[in-house]
Scaffold this motif. Structure first.
Motif, short mmCIF file in Angstrom:
data_model
loop_
_atom_site.label_atom_id
_atom_site.label_comp_id
_atom_site.label_asym_id
_atom_site.label_seq_id
_atom_site.Cartn_x
_atom_site.Cartn_y
_atom_site.Cartn_z
N GLN A 65 -20.62 48.01 167.75
CA GLN A 65 -20.79 47.37 166.21
C GLN A 65 -22.40 47.18 165.70
O GLN A 65 -22.75 47.26 164.56
CB GLN A 65 -20.20 45.87 166.18
CG GLN A 65 -18.84 45.97 166.49
CD GLN A 65 -18.10 44.67 166.77
OE1 GLN A 65 -18.72 43.44 166.53
NE2 GLN A 65 -16.93 44.59 166.95
N THR A 164 -17.38 50.87 159.52
CA THR A 164 -16.95 51.45 160.69
C THR A 164 -17.07 52.77 161.15
O THR A 164 -17.56 53.52 162.20
CB THR A 164 -15.55 51.30 161.23
OG1 THR A 164 -14.70 51.79 160.45
CG2 THR A 164 -15.30 49.67 161.43
N GLY A 191 -11.80 48.46 163.44
CA GLY A 191 -12.88 47.64 164.19
C GLY A 191 -13.49 46.64 163.15
O GLY A 191 -13.27 46.68 162.16
N LYS A 192 -14.56 46.03 163.69
CA LYS A 192 -15.09 45.09 162.70
C LYS A 192 -16.47 45.76 162.01
O LYS A 192 -17.07 46.67 162.39
CB LYS A 192 -15.71 43.82 163.47
CG LYS A 192 -14.69 43.03 163.99
CD LYS A 192 -14.24 41.85 162.93
CE LYS A 192 -13.20 40.95 163.49
NZ LYS A 192 -13.46 39.59 163.17
N THR A 211 -12.26 43.39 159.18
CA THR A 211 -11.62 44.47 160.06
C THR A 211 -11.56 45.78 159.05
O THR A 211 -10.45 45.62 158.05
CB THR A 211 -10.37 44.15 160.77
OG1 THR A 211 -10.68 42.93 161.50
CG2 THR A 211 -9.84 44.99 161.59
N ASP A 360 -7.72 43.11 156.72
CA ASP A 360 -7.42 41.92 156.26
C ASP A 360 -7.02 41.84 154.76
O ASP A 360 -5.89 40.86 154.55
CB ASP A 360 -8.86 41.00 156.53
CG ASP A 360 -9.66 41.32 157.75
OD1 ASP A 360 -8.97 40.56 158.62
OD2 ASP A 360 -10.24 42.05 157.75
#
Ligand code: GLY
Length: 487
Positions: A65, A164, A191-192, A211, A360
């Motif tokens: 990240q 991402t 992923g975040k 996300t 989300d």
């Protein structure tokens, strides 16, 4: 806002999601998922893996990240990843100029306007601070990257990735080589991502940490129409709202290509896959909206937003961008590494088509579409009509009474089902109250063990949506539920 308010209340009350660091009054734009929310999110991600990643034979990665700032210089984020910021000269409150102007003028204002254009519009609209009526200072461009340094000397500046996909671009050369891949190839990642939003709001819809599920398709632009998989979707209709049109209409993939609404068969195919995925998710009222020049991301050639209609308006769930050679070209120049690959014996710097999904947001909109307040006789019930496959809990097991051997029998049934499904046992309160508790968290099936169960090994199953009940043999429960829950 009735459904929106009900949803926020439900999310907090039953722990789907809630503000992070709540007891410290943590900063806005950070949310935690509780057990029900996590299960829903995991099921959504599982569907994404099955119906996009595995269905198409994509390769999935899980990248870091934190990335060096050199990556974001090459990607253009240091220069272009900015929002127009205005500050009230009286009370010091910050706002996004485009959002505040859009609300005041009742039309979309592109975020890409220059600072001078914003200042002119603010003057013409006589825009003042909604809080104190103060005047605004001149517009500034605010970079949304979170940057900091790593190591004891703090000499290396890094950033939290704002999307991402940067990891996918960086990993592409190695993966292409070691997987002995051929173009076109799709790489995927969940992923975040992190964005220092000026005004995070509307719970999961605009967060600072969120996300993403991103898919990047690498292809040779000269061969984007030599794409056999397209035949699978040629007659499939996409719900499309073209630039300048006020309503969406259904257009066959073949016609999108023929009329050059999309620039290749490859792009039409991946748009179709995406729409089919959301059909599986159970969302309704969606459209692809073709973006105009002012609305596109700074790297996009063709751009469509996949949006869904909710009580609070159309919400973007997926940005579908033809990014050209912006990414590999930028990283080739920035890293001074050759990122070309061989395709049919010729060196090619692949172009990229992207499906960038907000996980989300998708979950929030799914909940928003699923929640309903209904009259049942003289009472009201709150029900979450989630598709059985995504409901966090699939089955509830109830003994009708807490005596006569019913709890023991109910526990036996619970034991049989829990290896197969997400199942709860609940024996507290009247059966009516238990149904209401189940309805509001979207449990599609409630199994009740009563006195007849002790005689003939049958149970009742109550359907959440119709509230009808049927009686079936315990021995048939796993199969019956399997068909309903897994399809
Ligand atoms: N990768 C595109 C985006 O995050 O907006």
């Amino acid at each position: 806002m009735e459904k929106y308010d009900e949803l926020i209340d439900l999310a907090l009350r039953r722990g789907f999601f809630f503000p992070a660091a709540e007891i410290y009054n943590g900063p806005a734009g950070f949310w935690d998922y509780g057990p029900l929310g996590v299960t829903l999110k995991n099921k959504f991600i599982q569907l994404w893996r099955e119906h996009l990643v595995k269905r198409d034979g994509m390769l999935e990665i899980d990248g870091a990240q934190i990335l060096p700032q050199t990556v974001f210089a090459a990607s253009g984020h240091l220069e272009h990843f900015v929002d127009p910021l205005i500050e009230c000269s009286k009370c010091g409150t910050f706002y996004r100029a485009d959002k505040l102007l859009s609300e005041k003028l009742g039309r979309d204002i592109p975020e890409s306007l220059s600072c001078e254009e914003f200042d002119k519009l603010i003057g013409q609209a006589k825009l003042v601070c909604p809080r104190c009526k103060g005047k605004f200072k001149p517009t500034k461009k605010f970079n949304m990257m979170f940057s900091f340094s790593v190591g004891p000397r703090a000499d290396e500046i890094v950033g939290l990735r704002p999307e991402t996909c940067q990891s996918i671009f960086l990993d592409f050369p190695r993966l292409f080589r070691i997987c002995r891949a051929k173009l076109p190839i799709a790489l995927a990642q969940i992923g975040k991502a992190f964005r220092n939003e000026i005004s995070p709001r509307q719970a999961l819809l605009r967060q600072r940490e969120f996300t993403q599920a991103e898919i990047e398709v690498f292809f040779n632009p000269e061969r984007a129409n030599e794409f056999e998989k397209f035949d699978q979707v040629a007659d499939y209709e996409l719900v499309m709202q073209l630039e300048g049109q006020s309503k969406p209409k259904k257009i066959k993939c073949a016609d999108l290509v023929k009329k050059k609404i999309v620039s290749s068969k490859l792009i039409a195919y991946y748009l179709a896959l995406l729409q089919q995925f959301y059909e599986k998710v159970g969302l309704c009222d969606f459209r692809f909206r073709q973006l105009g020049k002012d609305e596109k991301a700074f790297y996009a050639i063709d751009a469509f937003d996949f949006e869904v209609k909710t009580e609070i308006g159309w919400i973007e769930l997926v940005a579908c961008n033809y990014r050209g050679d912006h990414d590999l070209g930028g990283h080739q120049a920035g890293s001074k590494k050759n990122l070309t690959v061989l395709d049919e014996g010729k060196k090619v710097l692949p172009h990229i088509f992207e499906l960038s999904m907000g996980v989300d947001r998708s979950i929030f909109c799914l909940l928003l579409q699923a929640i309903a307040l209904e009259k049942v006789g003289k009472e009201e019930r709150l029900v979450l009509r989630l598709p059985p496959r995504l409901a966090p809990i699939s089955v509830a097991i109830y003994p009708l009474l807490n005596k006569d051997g019913l709890p023991e029998k109910a526990m036996e049934v619970y034991g049989q089902l829990k290896g197969w499904f997400d199942v709860i046992y609940d024996s507290s309160g009247s059966i009516g109250k238990r149904y209401r508790r189940a309805d509001e968290i979207g449990i599609p099936f409630c199994v009740t063990i009563d006195h007849q169960t002790l005689k003939d090994n049958t149970v009742t199953i109550r359907d959440r949506d119709s509230m009808k009940q049927e009686r079936i043999k315990i021995a048939e429960l796993v199969n019956w539920l399997g068909k309903k829950v897994c399809g």
